[in-house]
Enzyme design. Sequence first.
Site, short mmCIF file in Angstrom:
data_model
loop_
_atom_site.label_atom_id
_atom_site.label_comp_id
_atom_site.label_asym_id
_atom_site.label_seq_id
_atom_site.Cartn_x
_atom_site.Cartn_y
_atom_site.Cartn_z
N GLU A 240 0.85 -1.13 -0.09
CA GLU A 240 0.14 0.13 0.21
C GLU A 240 0.90 1.21 0.02
OE1 GLU A 240 -3.38 0.09 -0.12
OE2 GLU A 240 -3.19 -1.96 -0.54
N CYS A 274 -2.27 9.12 2.75
CA CYS A 274 -1.98 8.44 1.26
C CYS A 274 -2.89 8.80 0.29
CB CYS A 274 -1.86 6.76 1.49
SG CYS A 274 -3.18 6.32 2.07
P1 NAD Z 1 8.84 4.72 4.38
O1 NAD Z 1 8.41 3.94 3.02
O2 NAD Z 1 9.95 5.67 4.68
O3 NAD Z 1 8.42 3.78 5.59
C1 NAD Z 1 7.44 2.80 5.83
C2 NAD Z 1 7.92 1.90 6.83
O4 NAD Z 1 9.00 0.91 6.09
C3 NAD Z 1 8.63 2.20 8.11
O5 NAD Z 1 8.34 1.15 9.13
C4 NAD Z 1 10.19 2.19 7.69
O6 NAD Z 1 11.01 2.02 8.93
C5 NAD Z 1 10.18 0.94 6.96
N1 NAD Z 1 11.32 0.72 5.95
C6 NAD Z 1 11.89 1.90 5.43
N2 NAD Z 1 12.93 1.20 4.60
C7 NAD Z 1 12.89 -0.09 4.71
C8 NAD Z 1 13.38 -1.14 4.01
N3 NAD Z 1 14.21 -0.84 3.03
N4 NAD Z 1 12.86 -2.53 4.26
C9 NAD Z 1 11.92 -2.57 4.96
N5 NAD Z 1 11.36 -1.68 5.83
C10 NAD Z 1 11.78 -0.31 5.42
O7 NAD Z 1 7.22 5.45 4.41
P2 NAD Z 1 6.87 6.70 5.53
O8 NAD Z 1 7.52 7.96 5.07
O9 NAD Z 1 6.85 5.91 6.75
O10 NAD Z 1 5.31 6.73 5.19
C11 NAD Z 1 4.85 7.71 4.25
C12 NAD Z 1 4.38 7.13 2.84
O11 NAD Z 1 3.45 6.04 3.12
C13 NAD Z 1 3.72 8.09 1.89
O12 NAD Z 1 4.15 7.88 0.61
C14 NAD Z 1 2.19 7.55 1.96
O13 NAD Z 1 1.48 7.86 0.98
C15 NAD Z 1 2.53 6.00 2.31
N6 NAD Z 1 1.21 5.42 2.52
C16 NAD Z 1 0.48 4.91 2.01
C17 NAD Z 1 -0.79 4.15 2.51
C18 NAD Z 1 -1.75 3.33 1.44
O14 NAD Z 1 -2.70 2.50 2.06
N7 NAD Z 1 -1.39 3.32 0.18
C19 NAD Z 1 -1.33 4.34 3.73
C20 NAD Z 1 -0.32 5.33 4.48
C21 NAD Z 1 0.71 5.86 3.85
#
Ligand code: NAD
Length: 468
Positions: A240, A274
């Site tokens: 997502e 999101c």
């Molecule tokens: P992010 O991708 O930086 O981090 C999300 C999670 O992934 C965190 O727990 C982080 O520690 C972990 N992570 C980071 N790098 C990783 C890796 N290499 N391997 C495994 N895990 C890793 O995202 P964010 O900044 O926390 O969230 C914002 C983003 O999330 C925005 O783009 C938003 O649109 C999206 N989002 C999407 C939805 C949806 O339902 N489509 C819902 C909420 C947020």
Amino acid sequence: MSDYRMLINGRAVSTAEQDDVIDPARGEPFATCPRGTTAHVDAAVTAAADAYTTWRKDESARRAALHACAAAIQNRVQDIATVLSREQGKPLGAAMGETFGAAMWFSYYANLPLEPEVLQDDGEKRIEVMRKPLGVVAAITPWNFPVILLAWKLAPAWLAGNTVVAKPSPFTPLTSLLLADILQDIVPPGVLNVLSGGNALGAHLASHPGVRKISFTGSIATGKKIMSYAADDLKRLTLELGGNDPAIVLDDVDPQAIVESLFWGAFQNSGQVCMAIKRLYVHEKVYDSIVQGLVEQAKKVRVGQGLDPETQLGPINNKPQLERVMGLVDDARKSGGRVEVGGVRLEGPGYFYPPTIVTNVGAGVRLVDEEQFGTALPVMRYAKLDDAIEQANRTHYGLGGSVWTSDVARGTQIVQELESGTGWVNQHVDVTPFAPFGGAKWSGVGYVNGRWGYEAFTEMQVVNVKKA
Ligand code: NAD
């Protein structure tokens, strides 16, 4: 400083090394959390694999546990919401809404009927599709809705019979650790494990050979990495990811009637949704009134600390994200964009950026092309509807989109032209437990919620019995 602990195999685990958790309204630490290591990941995955052997067998026990989770969360709404507001920044009322939402999702899956799928049943054969759990699920969540997004994963994963190792964002780990504490006695040891730590910990978890499914919510960049980790042993995946949702306002609207909904569709949770409206395309006939209405809304709204009952919009959750939003608005200014309201960080130590409306921008400007995920909205004028639809679709994003009109039938037609997982008419950001939610194109792989969300945590087995 408070003492939050991880949950591994039914036991609360702390670490000597701790990470600060920052209150975004003050820009300073207000708590610490354990710094999980790869050894903790390994222990959690082993515990989850052990627990899976029995947890998978008793659906009625799992349903009872889901009901109990819903009740336990409801009993602690105030506590959870207070921590959520502190670590995430959102107003307390919104934090309570998110927490009640989490309970609602547990109740929904506790009650979801699982109908048998019989494809043939006659004198010759019985062919039935069975749904089986996958095993250990890695649940990785972002910082914008840490409570409800964890519930969106736990409830369907558990209904299906999986066990879970969860890793929240390092910006908002506390509510997940608190939920672990609240739910730990409801499920057997190992069924729920919650670890706190940085991105590298997430990478170790997502690539772990003991994990059979990764349920990830976060950015597109990380989603692509997760997909590559999954390839090695063909783990199942739900991604997502980010959105850059367009909203198209048609020429027949009454601007006064919709402007408040447009504003909150873009700015709720300080734009860190999101599926928020992230690009607004407005027909030239109503453009000036809509821009003026949005500016008035922006001036009226009360920005402040989440725990202040007067607050309608909290801070941006973290400094890198604040800097990103500021950078996108500055870049838009340099490209000829006009900042109609906002555009200057509020003074003080917190990460406050007021609702900002930017006009005179279009494709090719980063604020329009990229996901801003904060309190800044570009508003574009169009004359021909086909052009607006073309602009709306000319992107890799495809999470949501909306059409605003006084003619619902016309809106229902036009919204289907949008390349998005959800198409709303006269609303945006509306989700329910029973409807699937997911992204087209780069905004995701697979769907959450409803029976689709449950099925994503299962593998099918066709049982084909010859009778005669
Ligand atoms: P992010 O991708 O930086 O981090 C999300 C999670 O992934 C965190 O727990 C982080 O520690 C972990 N992570 C980071 N790098 C990783 C890796 N290499 N391997 C495994 N895990 C890793 O995202 P964010 O900044 O926390 O969230 C914002 C983003 O999330 C925005 O783009 C938003 O649109 C999206 N989002 C999407 C939805 C949806 O339902 N489509 C819902 C909420 C947020």
